[in-house]
Design a protein around this motif. Structure first.
Motif, short mmCIF file in Angstrom:
data_model
loop_
_atom_site.label_atom_id
_atom_site.label_comp_id
_atom_site.label_asym_id
_atom_site.label_seq_id
_atom_site.Cartn_x
_atom_site.Cartn_y
_atom_site.Cartn_z
N ALA A 109 30.92 29.91 53.98
CA ALA A 109 32.50 29.93 54.15
C ALA A 109 33.27 29.39 53.08
N PHE A 110 32.64 28.58 52.17
CA PHE A 110 33.48 27.99 51.19
C PHE A 110 33.46 29.08 50.06
N ILE A 111 32.42 29.65 49.75
CA ILE A 111 32.54 30.84 48.93
C ILE A 111 33.50 32.14 49.15
N VAL A 112 33.42 32.43 50.47
CA VAL A 112 34.13 33.59 50.89
C VAL A 112 35.67 33.11 50.73
N PHE A 113 36.05 31.84 51.26
CA PHE A 113 37.48 31.23 51.05
C PHE A 113 37.88 31.15 49.55
N VAL A 114 37.17 30.68 48.55
CA VAL A 114 37.52 30.76 47.28
C VAL A 114 37.30 32.27 46.75
N GLY A 115 36.60 33.08 47.04
CA GLY A 115 36.67 34.56 46.67
C GLY A 115 37.85 35.27 47.28
N THR A 116 38.27 34.98 48.35
CA THR A 116 39.47 35.34 48.87
C THR A 116 40.54 35.07 48.12
N LEU A 117 40.66 33.63 47.50
CA LEU A 117 41.94 33.39 46.88
C LEU A 117 41.96 34.18 45.49
N LYS A 118 40.64 34.47 45.04
CA LYS A 118 40.58 35.03 43.70
C LYS A 118 41.11 36.57 43.89
N PHE A 119 40.77 36.96 45.14
CA PHE A 119 41.18 38.23 45.51
C PHE A 119 42.95 38.36 45.40
N THR A 120 43.42 37.44 45.98
CA THR A 120 44.91 37.50 45.58
C THR A 120 45.47 37.33 44.52
N LYS A 121 44.63 37.03 43.36
CA LYS A 121 44.89 36.79 41.87
C LYS A 121 45.02 38.55 41.53
N LEU A 122 44.27 39.39 42.04
CA LEU A 122 44.14 40.78 41.68
C LEU A 122 45.38 41.39 42.38
N LEU A 123 45.78 40.76 43.62
CA LEU A 123 47.04 41.43 44.34
C LEU A 123 48.22 41.38 43.58
N ARG A 124 48.43 40.24 42.83
CA ARG A 124 49.66 39.87 42.23
C ARG A 124 50.10 40.89 41.20
N PHE A 125 49.28 41.72 40.67
CA PHE A 125 49.47 42.80 39.60
C PHE A 125 49.88 43.92 40.25
N ASN A 126 49.86 44.11 41.60
CA ASN A 126 50.78 45.23 42.36
C ASN A 126 52.11 44.79 42.43
N LYS A 127 52.95 45.55 42.29
CA LYS A 127 54.40 45.02 42.59
C LYS A 127 55.00 45.35 43.79
N ARG A 128 54.25 46.32 44.64
CA ARG A 128 54.58 46.32 45.98
C ARG A 128 53.95 45.32 46.85
N ILE A 129 53.05 44.58 46.64
CA ILE A 129 52.63 43.71 47.45
C ILE A 129 53.35 42.50 47.27
N GLY A 130 54.00 41.91 48.43
CA GLY A 130 54.90 40.71 48.54
C GLY A 130 56.14 41.35 48.39
N SER A 131 56.51 42.39 48.39
CA SER A 131 58.03 42.72 48.27
C SER A 131 58.40 43.86 48.98
N TYR A 132 59.58 43.85 49.75
CA TYR A 132 59.86 44.75 50.77
C TYR A 132 60.63 45.93 50.01
N THR A 133 60.44 47.11 50.04
CA THR A 133 60.88 48.34 49.42
C THR A 133 61.54 48.98 50.54
N LYS A 134 62.84 49.77 50.49
CA LYS A 134 63.30 50.68 51.26
C LYS A 134 62.91 51.91 51.11
N ASN A 135 62.78 52.75 52.07
CA ASN A 135 62.35 54.16 51.92
C ASN A 135 63.40 54.95 51.87
#
Length: 135
Positions: A109-135
């Motif tokens: 469970a600890f490995i999965v938790f820290v691995g999930t935190l590392k996965f958020t590091k990858l998501l920060r490079f995507n500009k659409r994650i965490g920001s609302y865009t109007k269509n």
């Protein structure tokens, strides 16, 4: 009453499980070598980043999980030997094996938790994650 499954390789998927376990150990060794090389290149600057601590935590927990998996396997074999020798009529203490299984579960469970935190590091490079865009 705690229901646990201590025997992992007794059904039709036994070979697949063994292959996954071997792949897990190989990945842990690969990432250990990778982090050791990175530490050798950066020396003390390696510890300037939070993510290096996350890597160390994951690698340490992975080695501990391998250790506890082996200990659980040995405890299970000991219980099964008593079961075979007494034809199922002897007293078998399962508390040690259950304890090792519980610790193993916490480590995973600890490995999965820290691995999930590392996965958020990858998501920060995507500009659409965490920001609302109007269509």
């Amino acid at each position: 009453f705690d229901g646990i499954r201590l025997m992992q390789h007794h059904d039709n998927f036994g070979l697949f499980i063994i292959a996954c376990e071997i792949a897990y150990v190989l990945f842990v060794v690969y990432f250990t070598v990778k982090e050791c090389r990175l530490f050798y290149k950066q020396r003390m600057h390696y510890f300037d980043s939070y993510w290096s601590y996350a890597e160390i935590a994951i690698i340490s927990a992975c080695y501990l999980s391998i250790l506890f998996y082996g200990l659980r396997y040995l405890a299970t074999r000991k219980v099964l030997d008593i079961f075979r020798q007494t034809y199922g009529n002897g007293y078998m203490r399962m508390t040690y094996a259950a304890f090792l299984d519980e610790i193993f579960g916490y480590l995973v469970a600890f490995i999965v938790f820290v691995g999930t935190l590392k996965f958020t590091k990858l998501l920060r490079f995507n500009k659409r994650i965490g920001s609302y865009t109007k269509n």
